[in-house]
Design a protein around this motif. Structure first.
Motif, PDB file in Angstrom:
ATOM      1  N   ALA A 363      46.974  43.185  52.313  1.00  0.00           N
ATOM      2  CA  ALA A 363      46.464  43.968  51.177  1.00  0.00           C
ATOM      3  C   ALA A 363      47.100  43.489  49.884  1.00  0.00           C
ATOM      4  CB  ALA A 363      46.738  45.461  51.388  1.00  0.00           C
ATOM      5  N   GLY A 364      48.401  43.254  49.900  1.00  0.00           N
ATOM      6  CA  GLY A 364      49.104  42.762  48.710  1.00  0.00           C
ATOM      7  C   GLY A 364      48.548  41.419  48.274  1.00  0.00           C
ATOM      8  N   GLU A 365      48.309  40.534  49.250  1.00  0.00           N
ATOM      9  CA  GLU A 365      47.751  39.208  48.937  1.00  0.00           C
ATOM     10  C   GLU A 365      46.350  39.362  48.330  1.00  0.00           C
ATOM     11  OE1 GLU A 365      46.663  35.011  51.247  1.00  0.00           O
ATOM     12  OE2 GLU A 365      47.396  36.712  52.423  1.00  0.00           O
ATOM     13  N   PHE A 366      45.571  40.267  48.921  1.00  0.00           N
ATOM     14  CA  PHE A 366      44.206  40.530  48.428  1.00  0.00           C
ATOM     15  C   PHE A 366      44.239  40.974  46.962  1.00  0.00           C
ATOM     16  CE2 PHE A 366      40.998  43.774  47.497  1.00  0.00           C
ATOM     17  CZ  PHE A 366      39.811  43.103  47.793  1.00  0.00           C
ATOM     18  N   TYR A 367      45.129  41.944  46.653  1.00  0.00           N
ATOM     19  CA  TYR A 367      45.189  42.454  45.282  1.00  0.00           C
ATOM     20  C   TYR A 367      45.662  41.389  44.299  1.00  0.00           C
ATOM     21  CZ  TYR A 367      44.244  47.224  46.870  1.00  0.00           C
ATOM     22  OH  TYR A 367      43.660  48.337  47.403  1.00  0.00           O
ATOM     23  N   PHE A 371      43.172  40.690  41.351  1.00  0.00           N
ATOM     24  CA  PHE A 371      43.544  41.016  39.974  1.00  0.00           C
ATOM     25  C   PHE A 371      43.693  39.762  39.119  1.00  0.00           C
ATOM     26  CE2 PHE A 371      45.760  45.123  41.614  1.00  0.00           C
ATOM     27  CZ  PHE A 371      44.547  45.786  41.613  1.00  0.00           C
ATOM     28  N   SER A 372      44.336  38.725  39.661  1.00  0.00           N
ATOM     29  CA  SER A 372      44.572  37.534  38.830  1.00  0.00           C
ATOM     30  C   SER A 372      43.252  36.863  38.449  1.00  0.00           C
ATOM     31  CB  SER A 372      45.524  36.561  39.526  1.00  0.00           C
ATOM     32  OG  SER A 372      45.020  36.194  40.797  1.00  0.00           O
ATOM     33  N   ALA A 373      42.303  36.805  39.388  1.00  0.00           N
ATOM     34  CA  ALA A 373      40.991  36.217  39.085  1.00  0.00           C
ATOM     35  C   ALA A 373      40.282  37.046  38.019  1.00  0.00           C
ATOM     36  CB  ALA A 373      40.142  36.147  40.349  1.00  0.00           C
ATOM     37  N   LYS A 417      53.692  39.973  33.773  1.00  0.00           N
ATOM     38  CA  LYS A 417      53.608  39.931  35.250  1.00  0.00           C
ATOM     39  C   LYS A 417      52.202  39.457  35.671  1.00  0.00           C
ATOM     40  CE  LYS A 417      54.637  40.945  39.601  1.00  0.00           C
ATOM     41  NZ  LYS A 417      55.530  40.074  40.374  1.00  0.00           N
ATOM     42  N   GLY A 418      51.173  39.905  34.948  1.00  0.00           N
ATOM     43  CA  GLY A 418      49.799  39.490  35.238  1.00  0.00           C
ATOM     44  C   GLY A 418      49.633  37.984  35.104  1.00  0.00           C
ATOM     45  N   ILE A 419      50.251  37.412  34.060  1.00  0.00           N
ATOM     46  CA  ILE A 419      50.159  35.960  33.857  1.00  0.00           C
ATOM     47  C   ILE A 419      50.880  35.217  35.000  1.00  0.00           C
ATOM     48  CG2 ILE A 419      50.877  34.048  32.336  1.00  0.00           C
ATOM     49  CD1 ILE A 419      50.360  35.963  29.966  1.00  0.00           C
ATOM     50  N   LYS A 423      49.128  32.454  37.429  1.00  0.00           N
ATOM     51  CA  LYS A 423      49.608  31.067  37.576  1.00  0.00           C
ATOM     52  C   LYS A 423      49.848  30.738  39.046  1.00  0.00           C
ATOM     53  CE  LYS A 423      51.044  30.147  32.937  1.00  0.00           C
ATOM     54  NZ  LYS A 423      52.058  29.969  31.910  1.00  0.00           N
ATOM     55  N   ALA A 424      50.320  31.740  39.797  1.00  0.00           N
ATOM     56  CA  ALA A 424      50.559  31.535  41.237  1.00  0.00           C
ATOM     57  C   ALA A 424      49.248  31.230  41.957  1.00  0.00           C
ATOM     58  CB  ALA A 424      51.218  32.778  41.831  1.00  0.00           C
TER      59      ALA A 424
END
Length: 802
Positions: A363-367, A371-373, A417-419, A423-424
């Protein structure tokens, strides 16, 4: 310049959208002319009747069938069935000349440029100069549609994009053409917000405009991610629903409701027209979508999509899910994630985003991916689709039912944090985001003096969002305007001598803390203020009294405590009615049980049009005990005219409780006697509700409000009414329409509303009826079958029939 008014409109095209738009204008009191094409051939029914293509009933068949189908659909497009009389129908050959008399023409025909241009050419022959003319297109460029039209036509022409269903979805995109006059844009912007109850957004003439461009990106992103992360349909819906402030239907269920073909049409349009888009390939349909389109698995309209409802051998139904690997339907699988468990105690959705983005499981990976996309895509759409970031957030909230837009979610996680998350995943934000951070600005939004400011890119600082002066946003004033607070509510100073009581309990249930807050608010208002508004901006006004507390007291047989709790509720709503200051209650969305009883006792109600109000206590095995039964008896008595209708009037109010009727709009609540004509008012835009309630309270105070005198003149009918009710409940039970326990509850209610076992009609006080009501409530609360109903509602969230 003369003031523009909209008294009559013409809607051209009666499909799902055209009929829906026609119904919503009828909702707000506008006269509507709905036109469609003439059929080219007779259907079997018409042939059997010997009709010809010249008969009017045949010529108007397409428009009449479409409108009737829309009116019968669920959820209802009309606030009240009677409003259909505001719509007249016709066809584009016999009736097109009638458009000369309308103030606004809205085109909603098939999404083909050649057909639209032909329609506009015909309309221009009959349209009066200065009449607004707009298109509800969702994808055709506005500039292409007005080519070749007159100067006056082009000046008054633009796109006005409603979202489906028009009554319920709040987004209203206004898309100017090359020559649209600023006066037209300003007028439509204000009209959409004030009269249609919409979030009006002036958008640029780019493919899919604002809402669909970002919304379809978000869905397509999930379509590709589901395979990449090897997830099921159920898992994605679990992660993209209420936990992140999105509708219960989440992603795949929403697509089923809207129709996969609709989504594919828009996605294909973006793919074809946005070749420069950095995520262009994402709009290419994944293989499983192609398969579903080929198989015509389009969702609800074809009986199957990502989900499919099937009948089991025992006659009950079951919902199956589509396995995206095998493309077969299978039993639904439950979905659970450790990360979601961490958010269960976090009531405020915005506070969950940080926790979700830090999750250590799938779930964490999914979010993080999701969110980043979304952040990268939304930031790169400025200035392409909008110059202002708040418009993108507003479009997603109003058009897709998100509680928070992309930039609000990004703020909640933290811009830096969003940026880092982006980048990740290999994304970059738009250059303006880094420039904003370099300027020392760390957030997209800022709240000052009760107003929201957004980061203006050209200004390089925060700028006030326009149009807030007609709204009061409790989230923005709560911190600085708090007068009193406990765990269940907050009392805020709205200014100009008016206080507001805001419920803050779970689901806005009404328990001891809320009632304590109500009494404190009245104390404070009577001493230092001029009026009290009871309003909140939660998902629902209130789902009623805290039934968990009632259940515990009843199970433990703590009848003295339960009696005291019920009396406290009754005394509190009576204080609301008989205080020395005007009181206004503002129901919106679900206003059930105790929430309805509070509404019944206000000096005035300012209801949102989308209010679902009702006394639903029968569902948990009791009668309304917070003044609701008393009040319905009193309201019935106030309508008594002659002996022959007294029983009938009383029966209508009795049935409103006995059938647990819930209005499907505020206008229906007039029919059940919960709202009063000439006293209570309905507001179409719920964002204006509290500001209007404050104005009403101020006006009542300024006109010289006088504390009302308690009623001792309520006419009750005694044995005469009891006899009628008992015969009715006996026959209902005999016909198996109600259970034995239903009959017991109904007879208790009958006793209260008849005023007891009096030998003849009499006049009694409100307190007399309240005492009867409380006694009946307590006797039912001790019944085993009532306890079963209460327990079932607490555990399953739905009523039990036993």
């Amino acid at each position: 310049m003369a003031k523009r008014r909209i008294n009559k409109i013409a809607v051209i095209g009666s499909g799902i959208m055209g009929s829906g738009i026609a119904c919503h204008f009828a909702n707000i009191g506008v006269e509507v002319l709905l036109l469609d094409i003439v059929p080219r051939e007779l259907n079997e029914k018409e042939k059997a009747k010997g009709l010809t293509l010249e008969d009017k009933v045949v010529r108007n068949r397409i428009v009449n069938d479409a409108l009737q189908s829309s009116i019968k659909s669920k959820p209802a497009p009309l606030y009240h069935k009677d409003f259909a009389s505001r719509i007249s129908t016709g066809n584009l050959e016999d009736d097109i000349a009638k458009v000369k008399d309308v103030d606004w023409i809205i085109e909603v025909v098939v999404e083909r440029l050649d057909i639209k241009k032909q329609v506009f050419e015909n309309l221009e022959k009959h349209r009066t100069e200065g009449t607004l003319i707009t298109s509800n297109t969702s994808g055709i460029p506005i500039n292409l549609m007005s080519e070749g039209r007159s100067e006056d036509f082009q000046k008054h022409f633009c796109g006005t994009h409603f979202f489906n269903p028009p009554r319920y979805l709040e987004l209203f995109e206004i898309i100017p053409g090359p020559k649209t006059s600023p006066e037209v844009l300003d007028f439509l912007n204000g009209y959409g917000e004030k009269f249609l109850g919409k979030t009006s957004i002036v958008a640029k003439d780019t493919p899919a405009f604002i809402g669909n461009r970002v919304g379809i990106f978000s869905i397509m992103s999930l379509f590709h991610m589901v395979k990449e992360l090897d997830m099921t349909v159920e898992e994605v819906d679990k992660l993209t629903g209420p936990v992140i402030g999105r509708p219960k239907s989440a992603t795949f269920r929403t697509v089923d409701v809207v129709g996969l073909d609709t989504l594919v049409h828009v996605a294909n349009g973006i793919y074809d027209k946005c070749e420069e888009d950095e995520r262009h390939d994402l709009f290419k349909l994944p293989e499983f979508i192609d398969t579903m389109m080929t198989n015509k698995w389009l969702g609800s309209k074809t009986g199957q999509g990502f989900y499919k409802k099937v009948k089991k051998d025992d006659g009950s139904s079951e919902i199956l899910s589509l396995d995206l690997d095998t493309m077969d339907y299978r039993k639904k699988k439950s979905a659970s994630f450790a990360t979601l468990e961490l958010t269960k105690s976090i009531d405020n959705v915005a506070d969950r985003f940080k926790v979700l983005a830090n999750g250590k499981d799938k779930a964490g990976e999914f979010y993080r991916k999701n969110f980043s996309a979304l952040f990268a895509y939304a930031s790169n759409r400025i200035p392409e689709i909008s110059d202002e970031l708040y418009k993108i957030d507003d479009a997603m909230k109003a058009g897709f039912g998100w509680e928070h837009g992309p930039f609000e979610i990004w703020d909640a996680i933290g811009v830096e944090k969003g940026i880092e998350l982006m980048k990740a995943e290999g994304y970059e934000p738009a250059a303006w985001v880094n420039e904003m951070l370099d300027k020392g600005v760390k957030e997209f939004y800022d709240v000052r003096d009760g107003n929201t400011y957004y980061y203006g890119i050209p200004e390089k600082t925060h700028v006030k969002i326009p149009g807030q002066d007609s709204f009061i946003i409790l989230d923005n004033i709560r911190k600085n305007k708090e007068v009193f607070k406990n765990s269940g509510c907050v009392v805020e100073d709205l200014g100009d001598g008016i206080l507001n009581l805001e419920f803050r309990s779970k689901m806005n249930t009404i328990g001891g803390d809320v009632l304590n807050g109500l009494n404190r608010a009245i104390d404070i208002a009577e001493k230092d203020f001029d009026g009290l508004v009871v309003a909140n901006q939660g998902k629902n006004f209130s789902v009623g009294a805290n039934i968990g507390m009632i259940f515990m007291m009843a199970v433990e047989q703590e009848y003295d405590e339960l009696n005291a709790a019920v009396k406290y509720f009754q005394d509190s709503v009576m204080r609301l009615r008989y205080s020395s200051i005007p009181t206004i209650v503002c129901p919106q969305a679900m206003t059930l049980g105790g929430g309805c009883e509070m509404t019944l006792h206000a000096d005035k109600v300012v209801a949102a049009a989308e209010s679902y109000i009702g006394l639903v206590e029968f569902g948990v095995g009791v009668i309304p005990g917070g003044g609701g039964s008393k009040e319905m008896a009193l309201r019935a008595a106030d309508t008594f005219e002659k002996n022959d209708v007294e029983l009938n009037r009383l029966q209508e109010y009795f049935l409103a409780i006995g059938m647990a009727k819930v209005s499907t709009s505020a206008y229906e609540a007039y029919d059940t006697g919960i709202l009063k004509h000439g006293k209570d008012i309905v507001v179409v835009n719920k964002k204006r509700q509290i500001a209007i309630a404050k104005q009403q309270a101020r006006m009542m105070a300024d006109l010289g409000y006088t504390q009302p005198v308690k009623r001792t003149d309520v006419k009750v009918l005694g044995k005469q009414a009891m006899g009628m009710f008992l015969v009715g409940t006996d026959s209902m039970e005999a016909g198996k329409y109600i259970s034995e326990h239903d009959k017991k509850i109904a007879n208790k209610l009958a006793y209260v509303m008849a005023g007891g076992d009096l030998s003849e009609p009499n006049y009694v006080s409100e307190q007399y009826l309240l005492d009867l009501e409380r006694e009946a409530f307590l006797s039912l609360a001790g019944e085993r079958k009532t306890l079963e109903r209460l327990q079932h509602m607490i555990q399953k969230g739905k009523p039990l029939r036993n």
